[in-house]
Write a protein that holds these residues in place. Structure first.
Motif: not given
Lengths: 311, 196, 412
Positions: C330-331, C249-256, C307-312
């Protein structure tokens, strides 16, 4: 004898009986599959499908191909005296086209002459030439153009007309992107499509900056009495469903020395055509004497199609 | 050799060359201008017949003798009057002595089938473009025989500003001729939404 | 081998009520897809809504999206094998199986999109005439099939070894896995280049396209995996640690973040320079000349991504399973719209001659798409149903049949 699948080799004796019935069932399935495949294959044209690329065909193979195309046309449309040729490009000839924007009145006679000459589908309607109506005040601005203009009289006040068709580019993006080399540039400058080779993936249509390539979304329909029997295999043969087509500078006419149909039908003589390698041709005169421009020149397609203003 | 003879020979050679040039198909590039006026070239362009109204030609059916050469408004030929062609009047182009031909400014007769020579006298730039096929319409073979459309197939000589053309069947022959109203376009293409 | 096949059959033919319902749903989708494709085959692609003006649509949009999903398995591979991050290592196989299913769907979408599929063999060398190296579609065929081969080899090898109670052979797996990292970047860079190389389409002819593809792939692919991991934790004893999920999830946040940054860069360039090429982006977000069919979807996609970025990005919401899954959904939606409607449609609207044709998929296209997704999901379901017991050690050679799963252990 029939080889068992490795997985069934060996195993407990009790499996032998099961194996026997398994074999007969496999037998049946195999025959059924084979029959189905054979039926499917004869339904479509196997011989037509299994060949090499057009440019690698021997002369005999080309002759067979032409005969097959002729047969198909006769079967579909009756005996209209179909003559399918593969006329070669002439040495020392490179076609070029000039379109006089100061003369075009937007009457669309060229559009329909092309349809008749090149056996395009009437329904769904395919037009190789699209005439854009634009404002004189704005100049050449395709984003503000209208191809669906309707009027009682043309030219409409304040408008000018710019027909667009395949520009037969010297650096064609469509040829670059085609995955199977179903389209290529001939030595006389015409970009042709081998309708038997095309996948119908439509990469070329996405790559063409001029919207010049058109797709047969379904089987083209033409009334038999409207079919043009004078056919070039890379030009105006009646296309199958699911392949791309486009203007070929009337390859069936121009390689025989005649003007394309659009040039001949234009009532105001806005269309010029000739051999750009011939210094005495009308197209060279245009290049020398008139204000010439290339459509979307910044894309470096270097077309053989030139727009000019004669006055 | 005396200078005058040399000059005369040179002029003769040049005019022969010019005649050859004028008689030949359109030469490459510009070519040197002739030093003396060439004689009237033979009809070098194949053209279809001028788009006369049926029964109009030959004009000598009615005009058997020369008429009044004074410039005036005529009591007949209403369909072409008043003339919308600059400051011209009828006999500037039509030959008074022989109504079956036109005439150039120097009086030379020109048949109707070669009327381009007459138009080309004033409209030289158009004529130069026309004879290489860049102005106006040509059909036929791009590398062989071509048929040129006459000026009058698009331009009504009595009101030459282009308006429109039509193709008409005049006693079994399809002829293109100018009409006073603009052309009606062919139908618009079908929109993609309309194809199902 | 026979025991293996028999065991596989037992595994896939037994399951909970939900499992059967899921299979029934997939079967229905596939049946619907076949019916749709039959209609499309006989009538031609006119059964779709694609026309000359918009000659690529739903199928190619889905293809593009799924290439990104397939590539996203590499996101898990990198930390697992490069950093020897144990919690993720076990789940890599699941990611690679997802890649396999996604790749099969990609190839199927290409198949259903071609007008003359019987001519597809022309793309093979020697028998056909591939336009190598100029055609990006040939490159795409090579890299997609190569990636499929790599992933299939790794998965089959690992599972085969585990089935026989052995550890996988590092000499086989590690080079292939390390190869799959640049190869994954390769597959959707090549797909991006397919669009990018078309000078005729200014919306696509932007260098930012390839980086955007990577960014959005790294957002959307792992989202599926995160949901899957939670399902697996619920339904099997497969050990997936919270740490693994959290790291992904953390890696996804950076990608987002990167995805949104690139989107912002594109928006700036279009609207600040304000050349005529702005019409495509304008059509996408605001409509053009009264045509506004796509604009709502474009804004929904942006809203979902933000929204997905904020959640992540907020650690607390990242750890909360409700918000985590919401973010995943969402993403996924955001990228699906962005890579489908948001890429293919505005690239072709207005078309090269300025014409606007509003494309919306027909029923036939929905049916065929449902069929392709059904096939992909079915492949993944069957693969997971077989692989998880193997990974857990419940399904091994020497067993007469796979051991049943232990009673529900709950979350690990």
């Amino acid at each position: 004898m029939r080889k068992s699948l490795p997985v069934l080799q060996g195993g407990a004796p009790g499996e032998a009986a099961a194996e026997a019935s398994d074999l007969s069932r496999r037998d049946f399935l195999r025959t059924a599959a084979g029959a189905a495949a054979a039926a499917a294959l004869t339904a479509c044209d196997v011989e037509g499908m299994l060949r090499r690329h057009f440019r690698e065909l021997s002369r005999d193979d080309v002759a067979k191909l032409l005969a097959r195309v002729e047969r198909d046309h006769r079967k579909r449309f009756g005996d209209k005296g179909f003559k399918v040729s593969n006329m070669a490009p002439r040495p020392g000839v490179e076609f070029a086209y000039g379109l006089d924007l100061s003369r075009c009145i937007g009457c669309r006679r060229c559009v329909y002459a092309c349809v008749t000459e090149n056996n395009q589908s009437r329904d769904p309607q395919i037009h190789w030439i699209r005439v854009l109506e634009m404002d004189k005040a704005r100049g050449v601005d395709v984003m503000e153009s209208d191809v669906y203009y309707e009027a009682e009289q043309v030219p409409r006040p304040g408008k000018f007309y710019m027909p667009v068709q395949c520009q037969q580019c010297r650096n064609p993006p469509c040829v670059k992107v085609c995955p199977v080399t179903a389209t290529w540039k001939e030595p006389d400058g015409i970009v042709v499509v081998d309708y038997d080779w095309c996948l119908g993936c439509r990469c070329c249509m996405a790559a063409c900056p001029y919207g010049a390539r058109h797709f047969n979304w379904t089987t083209p329909s033409i009334a038999p009495e409207e079919v043009n029997p004078n056919i070039h295999v890379l030009g105006n043969r009646v296309r199958p469903k699911g392949v791309v087509e486009k203007c070929t500078f009337c390859i069936q006419r121009t390689r025989a020395g005649r003007y394309p149909a659009c040039v001949e039908i234009c009532p105001v003589g806005a269309r010029k055509f000739g051999n750009i390698l011939d210094a005495g041709s009308e197209i060279r005169y245009v290049m020398d004497q008139k204000r010439v421009f290339v459509f979307k020149e910044e894309l470096n397609t270097r077309p053989h199609f030139y727009y000019f203003y004669a006055t | 050799m005396p200078r005058i003879v040399r000059w005369g020979l040179g002029a003769l050679a040049a005019s022969a060359a010019a005649a050859a040039l004028a008689g030949a198909p359109e030469p490459k590039g510009a070519g040197a201008p002739p030093l003396s006026p060439p004689e009237a070239p033979p009809a070098q362009f194949e053209t279809p017949a001028p788009p006369f109204e049926l029964g109009l030609f030959p004009c000598t059916q009615c005009h058997k003798a020369p008429g009044n050469p004074a410039r005036r408004e005529l009591g007949f030929h209403d369909e072409v009057q008043p003339l919308h062609h600059g400051a011209r009047w009828c006999l500037d182009c039509h030959d008074n002595a022989n109504r079956d031909v036109l005439h150039l400014t120097n009086g030379d007769p020109v048949p109707f089938a070669e009327s381009y020579r007459l138009c080309g006298q004033c409209h030289g730039d158009k004529f130069r473009d026309w004879r290489v096929g860049v102005h106006g319409k040509r059909v036929g073979m791009w590398d062989g025989k071509k048929t040129y459309f006459l000026c009058v197939h698009c331009h009504n000589p009595h009101a030459p500003r282009f308006t429109g053309v039509e193709t008409k069947d005049l006693s079994g022959v399809l002829v293109q001729r100018p009409i006073p109203t603009p052309t009606k376009p062919e139908p618009r293409p079908r929109r993609p939404e309309e194809a199902r | 081998m026979l025991t293996f096949l028999k065991g596989c059959w037992r595994l896939v033919s037994r399951g909970s009520r939900w499992y059967y319902a899921w299979l029934a749903l997939l079967g229905l989708m596939i049946a619907v897809g076949l019916a749709g494709y039959a209609r499309q085959s006989s009538r031609g692609l006119i059964a779709t809504s694609m026309r000359d003006q918009v000659s690529w649509g739903f199928y190619i949009g889905n293809f593009t999206f799924l290439v990104g999903v397939a590539a996203a398995a590499v996101l898990l591979v990198v930390p697992a094998y490069v950093y020897q991050w144990k919690p993720i290592k076990e789940v890599v196989v699941l990611g690679e199986m997802l890649a396999i299913s996604a790749l099969v769907m990609c190839l199927l979408y290409i198949l259903v999109d071609t007008g003359s599929p019987l001519n597809l063999w022309h793309i093979f060398p020697f028998v056909g005439s591939p336009n190598f190296p100029y055609s990006m579609l040939v490159w795409d065929a090579v890299v997609l099939n190569g990636y499929l081969l790599i992933n299939a080899t790794v998965v089959v090898h690992i599972l085969y070894k585990l089935f026989h109670g052995q550890e996988y052979n590092r000499m086989v797996v590690v080079p292939l896995v390390l190869l799959s990292i640049p190869w994954a970047v390769g597959i959707h860079t090549v797909t991006a280049f397919l669009y990018n190389g078309m000078a005729a389409r200014p919306y696509w002819n932007a260098s930012i396209l390839a980086p955007r593809f990577i960014a959005s792939a790294f957002c959307s692919g792992p989202a599926i995996l995160l949901v899957l991991f939670q399902v697996l934790r619920r339904t099997t004893r497969f050990p997936i640690s919270d740490e693994a999920i959290s790291k992904v999830a953390e890696l996804m946040a950076y990608a987002m973040f990167f995805n949104l940054f690139l989107l912002g860069a594109e928006i700036f360039k279009e609207f600040y320079s304000g050349t005529e090429h702005v019409v495509f982006t304008q059509y996408l977000y605001f409509g053009l000349h009264g045509h506004r069919a796509v604009a709502p979807f474009a804004w929904i996609a942006v809203a979902c991504s933000v929204a997905a970025f904020l959640l992540f990005v907020i650690p607390r919401s990242r750890r909360n399973p409700v918000t985590l899954n919401l973010g995943c959904g969402l993403i996924f939606a955001g990228v699906f719209i962005e890579k489908g409607m948001g890429l293919v449609i505005p690239g072709m609207t207005p078309d090269t001659l300025g014409e606007i044709y509003e494309y919306t998929p027909t029923m036939t296209e929905w049916m065929v798409a449902a069929g392709v997704f059904g096939i992909g999901f079915l492949i993944y379901t069957l693969l997971v149903k077989i692989a998880v017991p193997i990974l857990e050690g419940r399904f091994q050679a020497g067993m007469a049949e796979p051991l049943p799963a232990a009673p529900e252990a709950g979350a690990a």
